[in-house]
Write a protein that holds these residues in place. Structure first.
Motif, PDB file in Angstrom:
ATOM      1  N   ASP A 116       0.187  -6.525  -0.148  1.00 21.93           N
ATOM      2  CA  ASP A 116       1.568  -6.209  -0.478  1.00 21.93           C
ATOM      3  C   ASP A 116       2.079  -5.197   0.540  1.00 21.93           C
ATOM      4  OD1 ASP A 116       3.600  -6.870  -2.161  1.00 21.93           O
ATOM      5  OD2 ASP A 116       2.568  -6.192  -3.953  1.00 21.93           O
TER       6      ASP A 116
ATOM      7  N   GLU B 170       4.819 -10.163   0.600  1.00 25.70           N
ATOM      8  CA  GLU B 170       3.380 -10.344   0.490  1.00 25.70           C
ATOM      9  C   GLU B 170       2.887 -11.150   1.673  1.00 25.70           C
ATOM     10  OE1 GLU B 170       3.097 -12.312  -3.198  1.00 25.70           O
ATOM     11  OE2 GLU B 170       2.908 -10.486  -4.343  1.00 25.70           O
TER      12      GLU B 170
ATOM     13  N   THR C 246      -3.102  -3.677  -3.522  1.00 28.04           N
ATOM     14  CA  THR C 246      -3.140  -5.106  -3.805  1.00 28.04           C
ATOM     15  C   THR C 246      -2.895  -5.349  -5.289  1.00 28.04           C
ATOM     16  OG1 THR C 246      -4.809  -5.261  -2.096  1.00 28.04           O
ATOM     17  CG2 THR C 246      -4.439  -7.205  -3.430  1.00 28.04           C
TER      18      THR C 246
END
Ligand SMILES: [Zn+2]
Length: 75
Positions: free
Chosen positions: A5, A16, A42
């Protein structure tokens, strides 16, 4: 494939990116082109909005259409 991310501090864009571990991290923002992108934690597949849970039961799509083998779904 790990999913990363990213967030741009310049324009606030979030995106992403999944890439192999050997690939260099994203630095350039795809939105504004500035080198202000930083990696967030993440999320690991968290569904944003909708309140869905990962352990939500999912009915087999074939159930009731003669594809469940008979007696397996209780119908
Ligand atoms: Zn940006």
């Amino acid at each position: 494939m790990p999913l990363y991310d990213y967030k741009c501090d310049a324009c606030g864009a979030r995106f992403e990116q999944d890439h192999p571990m050997s690939a260099p991290p994203v630095r350039i923002c795809p939105e504004c082109g500035k080198e202000k992108v930083r990696k967030l934690l993440t999320t690991g597949g968290v569904v944003m909005g909708g309140g869905s849970r990962s352990d939500a039961p999912s009915m087999p799509p074939s159930c009731g259409a003669g594809g469940c083998g008979g007696g397996m779904c209780g119908m």
